[in-house]
Design a protein around this motif. Structure first.
Motif, short mmCIF file in Angstrom:
data_model
loop_
_atom_site.label_atom_id
_atom_site.label_comp_id
_atom_site.label_asym_id
_atom_site.label_seq_id
_atom_site.Cartn_x
_atom_site.Cartn_y
_atom_site.Cartn_z
N GLU A 94 0.81 -1.22 0.00
CA GLU A 94 0.00 0.00 0.00
C GLU A 94 0.84 1.27 0.00
OE1 GLU A 94 -0.68 -2.44 2.52
OE2 GLU A 94 -2.06 -3.37 1.08
N ALA A 95 2.13 1.16 0.34
CA ALA A 95 2.96 2.35 0.53
C ALA A 95 3.31 3.01 -0.80
CB ALA A 95 4.25 1.96 1.26
N ALA A 96 3.57 4.31 -0.72
CA ALA A 96 4.05 5.07 -1.88
C ALA A 96 5.31 5.81 -1.43
CB ALA A 96 2.99 6.04 -2.37
N GLU A 97 6.35 5.06 -1.20
CA GLU A 97 7.61 5.61 -0.68
C GLU A 97 8.51 6.02 -1.84
OE1 GLU A 97 9.73 6.60 2.81
OE2 GLU A 97 7.75 5.68 2.61
N ALA A 98 9.28 7.08 -1.63
CA ALA A 98 10.27 7.52 -2.62
C ALA A 98 11.66 7.15 -2.11
CB ALA A 98 10.17 9.03 -2.86
N ARG A 120 7.64 -5.02 -7.65
CA ARG A 120 6.69 -6.13 -7.52
C ARG A 120 6.01 -6.11 -6.14
NH1 ARG A 120 9.92 -9.80 -8.90
NH2 ARG A 120 10.55 -10.61 -6.87
N GLN A 121 6.79 -5.81 -5.10
CA GLN A 121 6.25 -5.85 -3.74
C GLN A 121 5.66 -4.52 -3.31
OE1 GLN A 121 9.16 -7.46 -1.03
NE2 GLN A 121 9.57 -9.24 -2.31
N SER A 122 6.14 -3.40 -3.87
CA SER A 122 5.64 -2.08 -3.50
C SER A 122 5.38 -1.27 -4.77
CB SER A 122 6.66 -1.37 -2.59
OG SER A 122 6.14 -0.17 -2.07
N PRO A 123 4.33 -1.60 -5.49
CA PRO A 123 4.12 -1.03 -6.84
C PRO A 123 3.87 0.47 -6.87
CG PRO A 123 2.20 -2.30 -6.12
CD PRO A 123 3.28 -2.58 -5.14
N HIS A 124 3.51 1.06 -5.74
CA HIS A 124 3.26 2.50 -5.72
C HIS A 124 4.49 3.31 -5.33
CE1 HIS A 124 -0.91 1.37 -6.16
NE2 HIS A 124 -0.89 0.70 -5.01
N SER A 125 5.56 2.64 -4.96
CA SER A 125 6.78 3.33 -4.56
C SER A 125 7.62 3.69 -5.79
CB SER A 125 7.61 2.46 -3.60
OG SER A 125 6.96 2.30 -2.36
N THR A 126 8.55 4.62 -5.59
CA THR A 126 9.44 5.03 -6.67
C THR A 126 10.89 4.89 -6.23
OG1 THR A 126 9.42 7.35 -5.95
CG2 THR A 126 7.76 6.67 -7.58
N LEU A 127 11.78 4.78 -7.22
CA LEU A 127 13.22 4.64 -6.97
C LEU A 127 13.97 5.68 -7.79
CD1 LEU A 127 13.45 0.78 -7.13
CD2 LEU A 127 14.33 2.11 -5.21
N ASP A 128 14.97 6.28 -7.16
CA ASP A 128 15.87 7.22 -7.85
C ASP A 128 17.28 6.72 -7.61
OD1 ASP A 128 17.49 9.26 -8.71
OD2 ASP A 128 16.34 10.86 -7.77
N PHE A 129 17.93 6.24 -8.68
CA PHE A 129 19.29 5.72 -8.55
C PHE A 129 20.27 6.75 -9.09
CE2 PHE A 129 22.97 3.22 -10.09
CZ PHE A 129 23.35 2.67 -8.87
N GLY A 130 21.08 7.33 -8.20
CA GLY A 130 22.05 8.34 -8.59
C GLY A 130 23.46 7.78 -8.62
N ARG A 131 24.35 8.54 -9.24
CA ARG A 131 25.73 8.09 -9.39
C ARG A 131 26.56 8.44 -8.16
NH1 ARG A 131 29.17 12.26 -10.49
NH2 ARG A 131 28.20 14.26 -11.00
N TRP A 132 27.61 7.67 -7.96
CA TRP A 132 28.62 7.99 -6.95
C TRP A 132 29.34 9.27 -7.36
CZ3 TRP A 132 30.89 5.35 -2.62
CH2 TRP A 132 32.09 5.93 -2.16
N HIS A 133 29.59 10.15 -6.40
CA HIS A 133 30.39 11.35 -6.66
C HIS A 133 31.10 11.74 -5.37
CE1 HIS A 133 27.38 13.96 -4.65
NE2 HIS A 133 26.52 13.10 -5.16
N ASP A 134 32.01 12.70 -5.48
CA ASP A 134 32.85 13.04 -4.34
C ASP A 134 32.07 13.60 -3.16
OD1 ASP A 134 35.05 12.18 -5.71
OD2 ASP A 134 35.69 14.17 -6.39
N GLY A 135 30.89 14.17 -3.39
CA GLY A 135 30.09 14.72 -2.30
C GLY A 135 28.98 13.80 -1.83
N ILE A 136 29.12 12.51 -2.08
CA ILE A 136 28.03 11.57 -1.77
C ILE A 136 27.75 11.49 -0.28
CG2 ILE A 136 29.46 9.49 -1.59
CD1 ILE A 136 26.03 9.78 -3.32
N VAL A 137 28.79 11.58 0.56
CA VAL A 137 28.57 11.51 2.01
C VAL A 137 27.76 12.70 2.49
CG1 VAL A 137 29.70 11.51 4.27
CG2 VAL A 137 30.64 10.12 2.42
N GLU A 138 28.03 13.86 1.92
CA GLU A 138 27.24 15.05 2.27
C GLU A 138 25.79 14.87 1.86
OE1 GLU A 138 27.10 19.87 1.30
OE2 GLU A 138 28.81 18.65 0.65
N ASP A 139 25.56 14.24 0.71
CA ASP A 139 24.18 13.98 0.29
C ASP A 139 23.46 13.07 1.28
OD1 ASP A 139 24.37 15.56 -1.92
OD2 ASP A 139 24.57 13.93 -3.38
#
Length: 299
Positions: A94-98, A120-139
């Protein structure tokens, strides 16, 4: 907040019971308290509100006008407070998680399976896959990334890090490379060769280059690229060696222009991890996401 500072919220339960039952003994039974404890709670409530709340009348107690108004408001307040303090759960269907994750392109060996399982398990959720970069820890610190996939060991002492799996390295070279007909280069032959370096962190392939640097035996980089997939495709027709994790290298094993051989035994397997901020330790949605990752890489 000025008024709440002098209020003991533990009195809300007894207050609700007293206004509902209009009787000290029955209210005590409803709230799971002794009768003397409920009597003390009633006195404290009277002091807090500056009102008698319950007054004796023929046949029992009656509510004061203030108590009647309080009871009306409690009908809305108590269920909300119960929801506020109740343990959180996550129902993926039922969740719509980002979800926001990040990593190098090496993560492509398992993230497509992760994406499929999440959708398949959470069809209303979304995924954002970003790249590794030097400021990733700050993100991650600022909540812009929830989960990081990496091979950099401990990227920050402030993050939680969990080992996912190990992946041995293989050497990918052209079919006509001088070392292509052997069982795999030894360390001396390997270091005499010219390499494609996958600059995942700071322009370095740290899982290989850091250990070699500690032994004062660096590689000769003829080409630096940002992605593992580019490294493999750069090899045909050259004398370059691309050193890639097995899960990535085997995809090129059937290419007639390439030869895939074991890396020297001195090169340790890639240790792959996931990392997240401690504030997400107990978040139900994030716990579910991490469990889903474990199920994908372990399956």
């Amino acid at each position: 907040m000025v008024h709440m500072e002098r209020v003991d919220l533990n009195l809300l339960g007894p207050l609700d019971a007293l206004l509902t039952e209009r009787h000290v003994s029955r209210a005590a039974e409803l709230a799971g308290m002794s009768q003397p404890a409920m009597s003390r709670a009633l006195q404290r409530l009277r002091d807090t509100f500056g009102d008698e709340l319950l007054v004796r009348a023929p046949g029992g107690y009656r509510l004061t006008p203030r108590a009647e108004r309080i009871q009306q408001r409690l009908g809305a307040v108590v269920p909300r407070l119960e929801t506020l303090f109740a343990p959180e759960t996550f129902a993926p269907a039922e969740a719509a998680e980002a979800f926001r994750i990040a990593g190098t392109d090496y993560a492509s060996v398992f993230v497509p399976a992760l994406f499929r399982r999440v959708f398949r398990q959470s069809p209303h959720s979304t995924l954002d896959f970003g790249r590794w970069h030097d400021g990733i820890v700050e993100d991650i610190d600022h909540g812009r990334v929830d989960l990081l996939f990496h091979a950099a060991g401990k990227v920050s002492s402030g993050l939680r890090t969990e080992h996912l799996f190990d992946d041995p390295f293989l050497c990918v070279m052209a079919r006509d490379h001088p070392l292509a007909d052997g069982p795999g280069p030894d360390l001396d032959d390997y270091l005499d060769a010219v390499h494609v370096v996958v600059g995942t962190v700071g322009g370095r392939q740290i899982a290989i280059d850091d250990p070699l640097d500690q032994h004062h035996r660096p590689r000769r980089a003829g080409l630096s690229v940002p992605y593992h997939s580019v490294a493999a495709r750069a090899v045909p027709g050259t004398s370059l060696i691309a050193t890639l994790p097995r899960r990535f290298a085997v995809e090129h094993a059937s290419d007639p222009a390439l030869r895939v051989l074991p890396a020297p035994p001195e090169i340790d397997p890639l240790r792959y991890h996931m990392a997240w901020h401690p504030r997400l330790d107990d978040d139900p949605a994030q716990r579910w996401l991490r469990d889903t990752v474990r199920g994908v890489v372990g399956g």
